[in-house]
Design an enzyme around this catalytic site. Structure first.
Site, mmCIF file in Angstrom:
data_model
loop_
_atom_site.group_PDB
_atom_site.id
_atom_site.type_symbol
_atom_site.label_atom_id
_atom_site.label_comp_id
_atom_site.label_asym_id
_atom_site.label_seq_id
_atom_site.Cartn_x
_atom_site.Cartn_y
_atom_site.Cartn_z
ATOM 1 N N LYS A 1 0.857 -1.198 0.000
ATOM 2 C CA LYS A 1 0.000 0.000 0.000
ATOM 3 C C LYS A 1 0.887 1.241 0.000
ATOM 4 C CE LYS A 1 -3.974 -2.211 2.075
ATOM 5 N NZ LYS A 1 -4.683 -2.644 3.253
ATOM 6 N N GLN B 1 -5.068 -1.295 9.457
ATOM 7 C CA GLN B 1 -4.950 -2.619 8.844
ATOM 8 C C GLN B 1 -5.588 -3.677 9.748
ATOM 9 O OE1 GLN B 1 -3.581 -3.311 5.703
ATOM 10 N NE2 GLN B 1 -4.470 -5.327 6.096
ATOM 11 N N ASP C 1 -11.438 2.831 3.522
ATOM 12 C CA ASP C 1 -11.828 1.424 3.363
ATOM 13 C C ASP C 1 -13.339 1.295 3.174
ATOM 14 O OD1 ASP C 1 -9.825 -0.470 3.271
ATOM 15 O OD2 ASP C 1 -9.596 -0.608 5.452
#
Ligand code: NDP
Length: 303
Positions: A55, A99, A122
Site C-alpha cells: 500500500k 490494517q 476502506d
C-alpha cells in the site's frame, strides 16, 4: 464451447493507478496540496506487513503522501483510539486505514467507528455502509468496487442480470451485493447455510465468489457463458512445485473457484493471482484521492 476470456485484473489496476497518478499531479499543480493516506498497523502479522508495504509503495508511486504508523502488538485500545482522533483532526491526512485484523485486546468495531467517515477510505464505517445502501456518496470498500469495475468494463450495462454473491462478509459479500443491486442486477447473497447452492450458482449470469475456501466452486456449478469473479485468496500446498530447502512443500495461491474446470464453462473469468487482488490497492488510492477532493470542497476527479 470455447474457453472463457481471462479478465486481466493486473492490467485494469495498472490503468486505474495511471489515472490516479494523473489526477494527483493535477491536484498538486492546480490546488497546491497532496492527497495523503495514513496506514496504522498494530502488531506484526506477516500478511498484514506485506499488504501495508505494498500500500505504501503504490501510494508513493502515484505521487501521493503516505505514512505508515507501526504500533506494538500489545498497544492498548485507547492508544489506538487516541491516534485515530489525532489523525481525524489533521488536515494534511485525507485517508485513514487501520490494517485488519487488529490484536485481541482491541475492538475492531470500535476502531472503525472512531475514524471520521469522510476519511474512512476502506468504506467500513457504519455511516458509509448506510450511505452505500441508500445510494448516497460514500467511500466504497475497495475489493468489491474493483470487482464491479471489472464487471462493468467486461459486460457493459449490468441491468437485469442475475448475480450471485457467494459470501456475506462486511468487507466483500455485503457491499458487493449493494453495488450489484445499484446496477439493477437481481441479486442473491449465498452463504454457509444456503440450500441448493450449486443450483443457485447455475442460475446466475454473474458469480462473485468470496468464501475463503480453496477451489470450492467447480465448473459444473457455473452457467455456460457466465462471468465469474473470484475474490478468494487461499494459500495451499503445491507438491507439483517441489519442496523447500527444509523439505516442506512449496505453496501456491488459488481462488475460491476451481479455475481449470470453470474456465471451460464461463464466458469470462478472473484468475488468482492477477484478478481481483491488484484492484484492491488501486481502489484504495482512488478512494483517498476522492476523499481528499471532497474534504477540500473540490469536484470528484473522473476516476
Ligand atoms: P469471511 O470469512 O469473512 O466470509 C466468508 C463467507 O463465505 C461467509 O459469509 C461464509 O458464510 C461463506 N462461506 C464459508 N464457507 C462456505 C460454504 N461452504 N458454502 C457457502 N458459503 C460459505 O471472508 P471474506 O469475505 O473476508 O474473504 C473471502 C475471501 O476473499 C478470502 O479468501 C479472502 O482472503 C479473500 N479476500 C480477497 C481480497 C482481495 O483483495 N482480493 C480482499 C478481501 C478478501 P457464513 O456467513 O454463513 O459463515
Amino acid at each position: 464451447m470455447s474457453e472463457a476470456q481471462i479478465i486481466d485484473g493486473k492490467a485494469f489496476a495498472a490503468r486505474l493507478r495511471e489515472r490516479v497518478a494523473a489526477a494527483v499531479a493535477k491536484i498538486k499543480d492546480q490546488h497546491g496540496f497532496t492527497p495523503s493516506l495514513t496506514v496504522v498497523l498494530v502488531g506484526e502479522d506477516p500478511a498484514s506487513q506485506v499488504y501495508v508495504r505494498n500500500k505504501g509503495k503504490q501510494t508513493e508511486e502515484a505521487g501521493m503522501g503516505t505514512d505508515t504508523i507501526r504500533l506494538d502488538a500489545d498497544t492498548p485500545e485507547q492508544d489506538v483510539l487516541d491516534l485515530i482522533e489525532k489523525l481525524n483532526n489533521d488536515d494534511s491526512v485525507h485517508g485513514i486505514l487501520v490494517q485488519l485484523p487488529v490484536p485481541d485486546q482491541i475492538d475492531e468495531a470500535k476502531v472503525i467507528a472512531a475514524i471520521n467517515p469522510d476519511k474512512d477510505v476502506d468504506g467500513f464505517h457504519v455511516v458509509n455502509v448506510g450511505r452505500l445502501w441508500t445510494g448516497a456518496e460514500a467511500p466504497v470498500p475497495c475489493t468489491p468496487f474493483g470487482c464491479l469495475q471489472m464487471l462493468k468494463e467486461t459486460l457493459g450495462d449490468l441491468t437485469g442480470k442475475r448475480a450471485l454473491v457467494l459470501g456475506r462478509s462486511n468487507i466483500v459479500g455485503k457491499p458487493m451485493a449493494a453495488l450489484l443491486l445499484a446496477e439493477h442486477c437481481t441479486v442473491t447473497i449465498a452463504h454457509s447455510r444456503t440450500v441448493d447452492l450449486a443450483e443457485r450458482c447455475r442460475e446466475s449470469d454473474i458469480l462473485v465468489a468470496a468464501v475463503g475456501r480453496p477451489e470450492m466452486v467447480p465448473g459444473d456449478w457455473i452457467k455456460p457463458g457466465a462471468t465469474v469473479i473470484d475474490v478468494g485468496i487461499n494459500r495451499i500446498e503445491a507438491p507439483e512445485k517441489g519442496t523447500n530447502e527444509d523439505g516442506s512443500p512449496k505453496m501456491k495461491l488459488v481462488g475460491d473457484v476451481d479455475f481449470a474446470s470453470a474456465k471451460q464453462v464461463a464466458g469470462h473469468i478472473t484468475p488468482v493471482p492477477g484478478g481481483v487482488g491488484p484492484m484492491t490497492i488501486a481502489n484504495l488510492l482512488r478512494n483517498t484521492v476522492i476523499a481528499a477532493c471532497r474534504q477540500k470542497g473540490l469536484e470528484d476527479p473522473d476516476l
